[in-house]
Design an enzyme around this catalytic site. Structure first.
Site, PDB file in Angstrom:
ATOM      1  N   VAL A 133     -11.172   2.834  -3.409  1.00 48.84           N
ATOM      2  CA  VAL A 133     -10.803   2.414  -4.761  1.00 48.84           C
ATOM      3  C   VAL A 133     -11.798   1.342  -5.227  1.00 48.84           C
ATOM      4  O   VAL A 133     -11.908   0.286  -4.590  1.00 48.84           O
ATOM      5  CB  VAL A 133      -9.359   1.869  -4.803  1.00 48.84           C
ATOM      6  CG1 VAL A 133      -9.016   1.409  -6.212  1.00 48.84           C
ATOM      7  CG2 VAL A 133      -8.372   2.925  -4.326  1.00 48.84           C
ATOM      8  N   HIS A 173      -6.884  -5.959   2.075  1.00 44.47           N
ATOM      9  CA  HIS A 173      -5.756  -5.390   2.812  1.00 44.47           C
ATOM     10  C   HIS A 173      -5.155  -6.471   3.712  1.00 44.47           C
ATOM     11  O   HIS A 173      -5.895  -7.229   4.344  1.00 44.47           O
ATOM     12  CB  HIS A 173      -6.219  -4.254   3.732  1.00 44.47           C
ATOM     13  CG  HIS A 173      -6.796  -3.059   3.053  1.00 44.47           C
ATOM     14  ND1 HIS A 173      -6.086  -1.894   2.861  1.00 44.47           N
ATOM     15  CD2 HIS A 173      -8.027  -2.819   2.532  1.00 44.47           C
ATOM     16  CE1 HIS A 173      -6.855  -0.988   2.261  1.00 44.47           C
ATOM     17  NE2 HIS A 173      -8.042  -1.527   2.056  1.00 44.47           N
ATOM     18  N   ASN A 194     -12.796  -3.398   2.428  1.00 38.57           N
ATOM     19  CA  ASN A 194     -13.835  -2.386   2.542  1.00 38.57           C
ATOM     20  C   ASN A 194     -14.780  -2.497   1.350  1.00 38.57           C
ATOM     21  O   ASN A 194     -14.334  -2.637   0.210  1.00 38.57           O
ATOM     22  CB  ASN A 194     -13.210  -0.991   2.586  1.00 38.57           C
ATOM     23  CG  ASN A 194     -12.398  -0.776   3.846  1.00 38.57           C
ATOM     24  OD1 ASN A 194     -12.815  -1.171   4.925  1.00 38.57           O
ATOM     25  ND2 ASN A 194     -11.228  -0.182   3.705  1.00 38.57           N
ATOM     26  N   HIS A 244     -10.189  -5.216  -3.373  1.00 36.22           N
ATOM     27  CA  HIS A 244      -8.857  -5.419  -2.808  1.00 36.22           C
ATOM     28  C   HIS A 244      -8.979  -5.920  -1.385  1.00 36.22           C
ATOM     29  O   HIS A 244      -9.887  -5.540  -0.652  1.00 36.22           O
ATOM     30  CB  HIS A 244      -8.015  -4.144  -2.865  1.00 36.22           C
ATOM     31  CG  HIS A 244      -8.707  -2.909  -2.367  1.00 36.22           C
ATOM     32  ND1 HIS A 244      -9.662  -2.246  -3.106  1.00 36.22           N
ATOM     33  CD2 HIS A 244      -8.590  -2.224  -1.209  1.00 36.22           C
ATOM     34  CE1 HIS A 244     -10.102  -1.195  -2.431  1.00 36.22           C
ATOM     35  NE2 HIS A 244      -9.471  -1.161  -1.262  1.00 36.22           N
ATOM     36  N   ASP A 279       0.846  -1.194   0.000  1.00 38.58           N
ATOM     37  CA  ASP A 279       0.000   0.000   0.000  1.00 38.58           C
ATOM     38  C   ASP A 279       0.884   1.247   0.000  1.00 38.58           C
ATOM     39  O   ASP A 279       1.905   1.315   0.682  1.00 38.58           O
ATOM     40  CB  ASP A 279      -0.910  -0.008   1.236  1.00 38.58           C
ATOM     41  CG  ASP A 279      -2.069   0.970   1.107  1.00 38.58           C
ATOM     42  OD1 ASP A 279      -3.220   0.521   0.972  1.00 38.58           O
ATOM     43  OD2 ASP A 279      -1.815   2.203   1.138  1.00 38.58           O
TER      44      ASP A 279
END
Ligand code: 5GP
Length: 126
Positions: free
Chosen positions: A106, A112, A97, A110, A39
């Site tokens: 975004v 994390h 998220n 994805h 990130d």
């Protein structure tokens, strides 16, 4: 099957551009299904992102529209990335998220990975 899971995919989002090689990333791992990279604004000593190669807005979209091979491929890549970053033994956290309440910024799915220190409580109490 849920129906309201697919916002239109924006092919100009930053992760689509990383996948196309238009923007650089600090790559950790890649295979046919997924790409993992650090990130740009880490929230922990280790903060990685794992994304599918396919055009999926979020986990909601992915779990309805992706193939079994893509779904297996993404989660296998998450585990491999954790191993490559030496997170598996001390432990780590994954998070994805989704949408407005999830504070997703975004619009390309994805996952994390956070690690490298004690991560404390799961969510802030706000
Ligand atoms: P979200 O809030 O959507 O779950 O998380 C998006 C994440 O993408 C954030 O942690 C943010 O720092 C990261 N990010 C945004 N733009 C870039 C970029 O250009 N490169 C990398 N490596 N990460 C990015």
């Amino acid at each position: 099957m849920p129906v309201n899971t697919r916002d239109p995919y924006d092919p100009t989002n930053i992760f689509a551009r990383i996948l196309r090689g238009e923007i650089p990333c600090r790559e950790i791992y890649q295979d046919a299904h997924a790409l993992a990279f650090h990130d740009i604004n880490p929230q922990a000593p280790v903060h990685a992102l794992v994304i599918p190669r396919g055009a999926y807005v979020s986990l909601a979209d992915f779990t309805v529209h992706a193939s079994d091979a893509e779904i297996a491929g993404l989660w296998r890549a998450v585990g491999i990335t954790a191993d490559l970053l030496a997170l598996t033994d001390p432990g780590y956290r994954i998070l994805s998220n989704i949408g407005g309440h999830g504070h997703q910024e975004v619009p390309h799915l994805h996952v994390h990975l956070f690690g490298g220190r004690q991560l404390g409580a799961m969510l802030p109490r706000t």
